[in-house]
Design a protein around this motif. Structure first.
Motif: not given
Length: 316
Positions: A97-104, A117-124, A128-132, A168-175
């Protein structure tokens, strides 16, 4: 690397792989013309970027699936960038995750990150990626503009590339389990928006974040002008490392025209094929402010993994 398909994913380009090879070979066309009897005793390579001085005009590009090269993946890259005094891009396809990467990185020293960032069909989900990223401390969004669809990568198709289980892909929320249910191409097309546009993406991003907005994937003066007109903070002259549309020009070849079009109104960075200090110098001389590299970082991670495995084998 984990599995023998990783090199194809990291090292290959799209279709005939013309662009990936010319990205590097094109630097050899340019020659350095030195001036003599200049006082260089106090020359500094530092530049100011994202409100801090970095030691060198070189940063690490966002690159996905770094966990395939080394278990620490982006965490190790962040630590290395902090140690070297440069900035790092975080991929939406990061395995941490971006949080883990920055902390490291910040555990080692001062470091700034940008979020790809990619342009995504799921704007929400995109929001969330942008805000995180912003909450975690990222300084900019690097909007990847050259990927309305995924590049045709024959080597990946031939070998049936799939990310290794357990990543995993934690930023796009996929296990990992969700990732394994689709091909790599289908996984990308299922979330990426092919209907992206300047008029849709930039105002929307401006409405949800105070981070800088950069466009990654620009190759023409016309798109430099578009980025200026839409109030973007910078562009990265990039062809996605030759992994998207093949037979586009090498980035170094289009850089002068793009820099000329900018006329100092927007920051111009470059990636693609940069492999030496001489390459960096040529890019700066032709109009770039800073260079970004991806594959050299991935090779470093993979070498570290290989040495670790070899050492464990020797010890046992």
């Amino acid at each position: 690397m984990r599995g023998n398909r990783a090199p194809d994913f990291f090292n290959s380009g799209a279709t005939n792989q013309v662009t990936i090879h010319e990205n590097s070979s094109s630097y050899q066309k340019y020659r350095i013309l030195p001036r003599v009897l200049k006082d260089v005793s106090n020359v500094s390579t530092a530049i100011r970027l994202f409100d801090r001085d970095i030691t060198f005009p070189l940063c690490v590009s966002p690159a996905g699936l770094q966990g395939m090269a080394h278990a620490d993946g982006e965490l190790a890259t962040s630590r290395a960038c902090a140690k070297a005094g440069v900035n790092m891009g975080v991929s939406s396809y990061a395995n941490h995750s971006v949080e883990q990467i920055i902390a490291a990185g910040t555990e080692v020293g001062p470091i700034h990150h940008v979020m790809q960032l990619y342009s995504m069909t799921d704007r929400e989900k995109e929001a969330r990626i942008v805000h995180r990223a912003e909450k975690a401390g990222c300084k900019a969004i690097f909007l990847t503009a050259d990927s309305p669809v995924l590049g045709v990568r024959f080597n990946e198709w031939r070998n049936g590339f799939m990310p290794p289980a357990g990543l995993d892909y934690p930023m796009i929320e996929k296990t990992s389990e969700q990732i394994q249910q689709q091909s790599h191409d289908d996984g990308f097309s299922s979330f990426n928006s092919a209907s992206h546009s300047w008029a849709e993406e930039i105002p929307w991003l401006r409405s949800i974040t105070k981070m800088e907005i950069w466009i990654k994937g620009v190759l023409t003066p016309e798109d430099v002008e578009m980025a200026i007109q839409y109030g973007c903070d910078g562009v990265v002259i990039s062809n996605h490392g030759g992994r998207q549309l093949d037979e586009t020009p090498a980035t170094i070849d289009v850089l002068p025209a793009c820099a000329k079009a900018a006329q100092g109104r927007i920051r111009i960075h470059i990636d693609g094929g940069i492999r030496s200090g001489s390459d960096i110098f040529k890019a700066l001389a032709l109009g770039a402010e800073c260079c970004w590299v991806g594959r050299p970082m991935l090779w470093g991670l993979a070498v570290r993994l290989t040495l670790s495995v070899l050492w464990e084998s020797i010890k046992s």
